[in-house]
Scaffold this motif. Sequence first.
Motif, PDB file in Angstrom:
ATOM      1  N   SER A 585       2.179  -1.599  34.308  1.00  0.00           N
ATOM      2  CA  SER A 585       2.501  -0.492  33.402  1.00  0.00           C
ATOM      3  C   SER A 585       2.933  -1.039  32.052  1.00  0.00           C
ATOM      4  O   SER A 585       3.267  -2.221  31.908  1.00  0.00           O
ATOM      5  N   PHE A 586       2.903  -0.161  31.062  1.00  0.00           N
ATOM      6  CA  PHE A 586       3.441  -0.481  29.736  1.00  0.00           C
ATOM      7  C   PHE A 586       3.868   0.824  29.089  1.00  0.00           C
ATOM      8  O   PHE A 586       3.570   1.913  29.592  1.00  0.00           O
ATOM      9  N   GLU A 587       4.581   0.717  27.976  1.00  0.00           N
ATOM     10  CA  GLU A 587       5.038   1.913  27.271  1.00  0.00           C
ATOM     11  C   GLU A 587       4.698   1.782  25.797  1.00  0.00           C
ATOM     12  O   GLU A 587       4.835   0.713  25.197  1.00  0.00           O
ATOM     13  N   ILE A 588       4.228   2.891  25.213  1.00  0.00           N
ATOM     14  CA  ILE A 588       3.966   2.949  23.773  1.00  0.00           C
ATOM     15  C   ILE A 588       5.114   3.718  23.128  1.00  0.00           C
ATOM     16  O   ILE A 588       5.375   4.875  23.468  1.00  0.00           O
ATOM     17  N   LEU A 589       5.824   3.035  22.223  1.00  0.00           N
ATOM     18  CA  LEU A 589       6.986   3.642  21.575  1.00  0.00           C
ATOM     19  C   LEU A 589       6.541   4.543  20.428  1.00  0.00           C
ATOM     20  O   LEU A 589       5.643   4.202  19.660  1.00  0.00           O
ATOM     21  N   ASP A 590       7.199   5.690  20.317  1.00  0.00           N
ATOM     22  CA  ASP A 590       6.854   6.652  19.273  1.00  0.00           C
ATOM     23  C   ASP A 590       7.369   6.153  17.929  1.00  0.00           C
ATOM     24  O   ASP A 590       8.559   6.207  17.641  1.00  0.00           O
ATOM     25  N   PHE A 591       6.440   5.662  17.107  1.00  0.00           N
ATOM     26  CA  PHE A 591       6.822   5.182  15.781  1.00  0.00           C
ATOM     27  C   PHE A 591       5.597   5.234  14.877  1.00  0.00           C
ATOM     28  O   PHE A 591       4.659   4.475  15.050  1.00  0.00           O
ATOM     29  N   ASP A 592       5.588   6.192  13.956  1.00  0.00           N
ATOM     30  CA  ASP A 592       4.486   6.323  12.997  1.00  0.00           C
ATOM     31  C   ASP A 592       4.961   5.779  11.661  1.00  0.00           C
ATOM     32  O   ASP A 592       5.709   6.422  10.933  1.00  0.00           O
ATOM     33  N   ILE A 593       4.503   4.587  11.333  1.00  0.00           N
ATOM     34  CA  ILE A 593       4.973   3.925  10.121  1.00  0.00           C
ATOM     35  C   ILE A 593       4.551   4.675   8.860  1.00  0.00           C
ATOM     36  O   ILE A 593       5.191   4.576   7.816  1.00  0.00           O
ATOM     37  N   GLU A 594       3.483   5.473   8.957  1.00  0.00           N
ATOM     38  CA  GLU A 594       3.014   6.210   7.786  1.00  0.00           C
ATOM     39  C   GLU A 594       3.931   7.382   7.434  1.00  0.00           C
ATOM     40  O   GLU A 594       3.798   7.961   6.355  1.00  0.00           O
ATOM     41  N   LYS A 595       4.865   7.731   8.325  1.00  0.00           N
ATOM     42  CA  LYS A 595       5.780   8.845   8.052  1.00  0.00           C
ATOM     43  C   LYS A 595       7.161   8.378   7.607  1.00  0.00           C
ATOM     44  O   LYS A 595       8.121   9.137   7.654  1.00  0.00           O
ATOM     45  N   GLN A 596       7.243   7.133   7.158  1.00  0.00           N
ATOM     46  CA  GLN A 596       8.540   6.578   6.781  1.00  0.00           C
ATOM     47  C   GLN A 596       8.879   6.794   5.302  1.00  0.00           C
ATOM     48  O   GLN A 596       9.948   6.421   4.850  1.00  0.00           O
ATOM     49  N   PHE A 597       7.964   7.399   4.536  1.00  0.00           N
ATOM     50  CA  PHE A 597       8.155   7.460   3.090  1.00  0.00           C
ATOM     51  C   PHE A 597       8.338   8.902   2.616  1.00  0.00           C
ATOM     52  O   PHE A 597       7.737   9.828   3.162  1.00  0.00           O
ATOM     53  N   VAL A 598       9.170   9.081   1.588  1.00  0.00           N
ATOM     54  CA  VAL A 598       9.346  10.402   0.977  1.00  0.00           C
ATOM     55  C   VAL A 598       8.827  10.423  -0.450  1.00  0.00           C
ATOM     56  O   VAL A 598       8.616  11.488  -1.019  1.00  0.00           O
ATOM     57  N   ASN A 599       8.615   9.251  -1.056  1.00  0.00           N
ATOM     58  CA  ASN A 599       8.132   9.152  -2.430  1.00  0.00           C
ATOM     59  C   ASN A 599       7.054   8.080  -2.541  1.00  0.00           C
ATOM     60  O   ASN A 599       7.016   7.148  -1.738  1.00  0.00           O
ATOM     61  N   PRO A 600       6.177   8.210  -3.530  1.00  0.00           N
ATOM     62  CA  PRO A 600       5.229   7.119  -3.781  1.00  0.00           C
ATOM     63  C   PRO A 600       5.953   5.905  -4.353  1.00  0.00           C
ATOM     64  O   PRO A 600       7.047   6.030  -4.922  1.00  0.00           O
ATOM     65  N   ASP A 601       5.339   4.744  -4.213  1.00  0.00           N
ATOM     66  CA  ASP A 601       5.927   3.511  -4.733  1.00  0.00           C
ATOM     67  C   ASP A 601       5.460   3.318  -6.179  1.00  0.00           C
ATOM     68  O   ASP A 601       4.542   2.546  -6.469  1.00  0.00           O
ATOM     69  N   VAL A 602       6.102   4.045  -7.094  1.00  0.00           N
ATOM     70  CA  VAL A 602       5.715   4.029  -8.508  1.00  0.00           C
ATOM     71  C   VAL A 602       5.902   2.639  -9.102  1.00  0.00           C
ATOM     72  O   VAL A 602       5.071   2.154  -9.880  1.00  0.00           O
ATOM     73  N   GLU A 603       6.984   1.975  -8.724  1.00  0.00           N
ATOM     74  CA  GLU A 603       7.297   0.671  -9.309  1.00  0.00           C
ATOM     75  C   GLU A 603       6.203  -0.358  -9.015  1.00  0.00           C
ATOM     76  O   GLU A 603       5.741  -1.070  -9.916  1.00  0.00           O
ATOM     77  N   LYS A 604       5.766  -0.427  -7.775  1.00  0.00           N
ATOM     78  CA  LYS A 604       4.745  -1.422  -7.416  1.00  0.00           C
ATOM     79  C   LYS A 604       3.397  -1.114  -8.049  1.00  0.00           C
ATOM     80  O   LYS A 604       2.672  -2.017  -8.482  1.00  0.00           O
ATOM     81  N   LEU A 605       3.016   0.158  -8.070  1.00  0.00           N
ATOM     82  CA  LEU A 605       1.744   0.517  -8.672  1.00  0.00           C
ATOM     83  C   LEU A 605       1.751   0.260 -10.174  1.00  0.00           C
ATOM     84  O   LEU A 605       0.728  -0.132 -10.755  1.00  0.00           O
ATOM     85  N   THR A 606       2.894   0.454 -10.817  1.00  0.00           N
ATOM     86  CA  THR A 606       3.018   0.135 -12.244  1.00  0.00           C
ATOM     87  C   THR A 606       2.904  -1.374 -12.455  1.00  0.00           C
ATOM     88  O   THR A 606       2.269  -1.835 -13.412  1.00  0.00           O
ATOM     89  N   GLN A 607       3.507  -2.149 -11.551  1.00  0.00           N
ATOM     90  CA  GLN A 607       3.377  -3.616 -11.623  1.00  0.00           C
ATOM     91  C   GLN A 607       1.920  -4.035 -11.476  1.00  0.00           C
ATOM     92  O   GLN A 607       1.444  -4.932 -12.176  1.00  0.00           O
ATOM     93  N   LEU A 608       1.194  -3.391 -10.549  1.00  0.00           N
ATOM     94  CA  LEU A 608      -0.215  -3.705 -10.348  1.00  0.00           C
ATOM     95  C   LEU A 608      -1.018  -3.435 -11.619  1.00  0.00           C
ATOM     96  O   LEU A 608      -1.856  -4.249 -12.029  1.00  0.00           O
TER      97      LEU A 608
END
Length: 675
Positions: A585-608
């Motif tokens: 047996s194994f278990e898959i833990l409930d964790f959606d990394i794509e739902k961890q953000f509330v704002n875009p990363d403006v700083e990094k995109l500006t750096q790019l």
Amino acid sequence: MTTNTLLLLLLSLLIAGGLSFFQYIYKAKNKSKIGWFLAFLRFLSIFGILLLLINPIMTKNTLETVKTPLPIVVDNSSSISFLNSNEKALELYKKIQSNSDLQEKFDVQSFQFSDDFEPTETFDFKGTQTNIDVVAKNLKSIYKNTIYPTVLITDGNQTSGNDYVYSFDAANKVHPVIVGDTTTFLDFKINQLNVNKYAFHKNKFPVEAFLQYSGTKSVTADFIISQGNSVFSKQSITFSPSKKTATVSVLLPADKIGLQVFKASISSKEKEKNTYNNTKNFAVEVIDQKTNIAIVSAINHPDLGALKRAIESNAQRKVIIVKPNEIKALQDFNVLILYQPTTEFKTIFESNKGAGINTFIITGNNTDFNFLNQYQDNLSFKMSGQKEDYLSVFNAQFNLFAVDNIGFENLPPLQNAFGTVTTKGAVSVLLSSKIRTIDTNAPLLAFTEKQGRRAAYLLGENTWKWRLQTHVNNQSFEKYDIFMDKIVQFLASNNSKKSLVVEHESFYNSGEAIEITAQYFNKNYEFDEKARLTIAVTNTKTKQTKNYDLLKGNNSYKVNLDGLKAGPYAFTVKELNSKTTYSSSFEILDFDIEKQFVNPDVEKLTQLATQTQGKAFFPDQVDALIKTLLENEEYKAIEKNIVTKTPLIDWIWLLVLISILLATEWFVRKYNGLL
């Protein structure tokens, strides 16, 4: 067309004309219109055949306009829809992609990315990972040696891959279009949890949590670690605009054996826009006991420390280094590593006859081989006093347990006495020895199993150099340590050989690659390449079952179970021909990394944008982006002269025409009674 070709064509005209005139005009008794028509047909036929024999090269010049490529790359990950920006992203894409002025100036091309990169004009925003680095790598490959701009529609929140700021080609401008609400909301987030995969029963294991706060006022939040209805830890933490991060360390008790799933959460009385990132599940496998290993040696050597470090890289192992006269009760240990045995080891060998502890014997320049010949009967040694360096040769047919070739052939040689080593009985050789370029066909690393007792033999010292070299090659000791751990695992277990061996983790995070590998051995314990392996995976809560086939790889069968929802699963691997099964047996833990953000990363995109001399834009500035692209004089269409050279023999219609001319000539002659 060359002068020679022109002369040949002129000669062909004369030959064709002469032959036609001679046959139908000069020899004709009555010169009629039919004769002239037949002469004309014959002239064309002969000239066509001569043309094919000369085969002149026909050159064609055409002008082609090559526009500058404009890749429009859209973030197709689920974080876009989670930030309620999927409709806006589609609107921006359509506005840029359908702009007629841009289409006139550029070769507009559409792509999407999440965990991978592909050309498309449709988007569903369901990707489970965001890897912007993969965009940079693919664009470099597609548009090699080309100057072009890139429009990148994304929130900039990357969840996998290298840092994308410096991944893009600095010579090509990147214009990020930043989607998502940039308003600062009050938000608590568990950034990261550090915890070991294993813990020991009745011990305590550490958990380290990194917490983050976004807001404009001072607040207090509770950080809780729980399992079911039981709360193991609760701490109050104060955040403020000047203190936006906190690190919490907790010791949790390992009271239950097996896989234990815990929940870490942070909450307060304040209202948040996104509460999904307030919780993280993590799992620890609680192990009943350690494997105790004794390294017995009468001498000091760097190998001893390297062995201890490699074995103890697995938290389940505990190693002590003792001298032969210091070891008391052999029963305290699961494995004995006997390093370069001499007559001082006599008591240990005699005591172990009754104790039956599995042994790992390592020889070298200080080994007494006459003593070894007396106290073990798996290998026979006829050694001289001369030292020799032995290189290793990996045996891909080894099947006692699954092991990867970590580049043994390129590792430094081991030193041992020169002589002859012969095997007695059933001995499985993982590594054979080689002196410079000559194969000795003698074992270097071998294993035996008799009546439930197992033994391993490594014939050479200086394995510390192997561990060091694998670190040089891979910037990590991991490959060598895993190799050594598999040897110890083999010796620590007295289980008989299994025909079906399956490897898997006890738990996976949702969104991670879930891969299960298996090996099936026939009755001679040889890897069976014709095995038919299937796996049935059942969600123990919903009772829903899915069936998959395992695909053959290099000495193993694999299945990828990506796409399974979070929850506990039981599975059974079955070999269809022999009906052999393995269940776990194994278990898959409930964790959606794509739902961890509330704002875009403006700083990094500006750096790019700054790094590539481009400019970042927001959705309401898309007209300014289009104007910037249109007014940039760097991107001009290029006219290329395309020269196409075609041999006349490739003109199939010329051959068809010759056939028609000859057929027409025959028909006319037949009709007029000239045959």
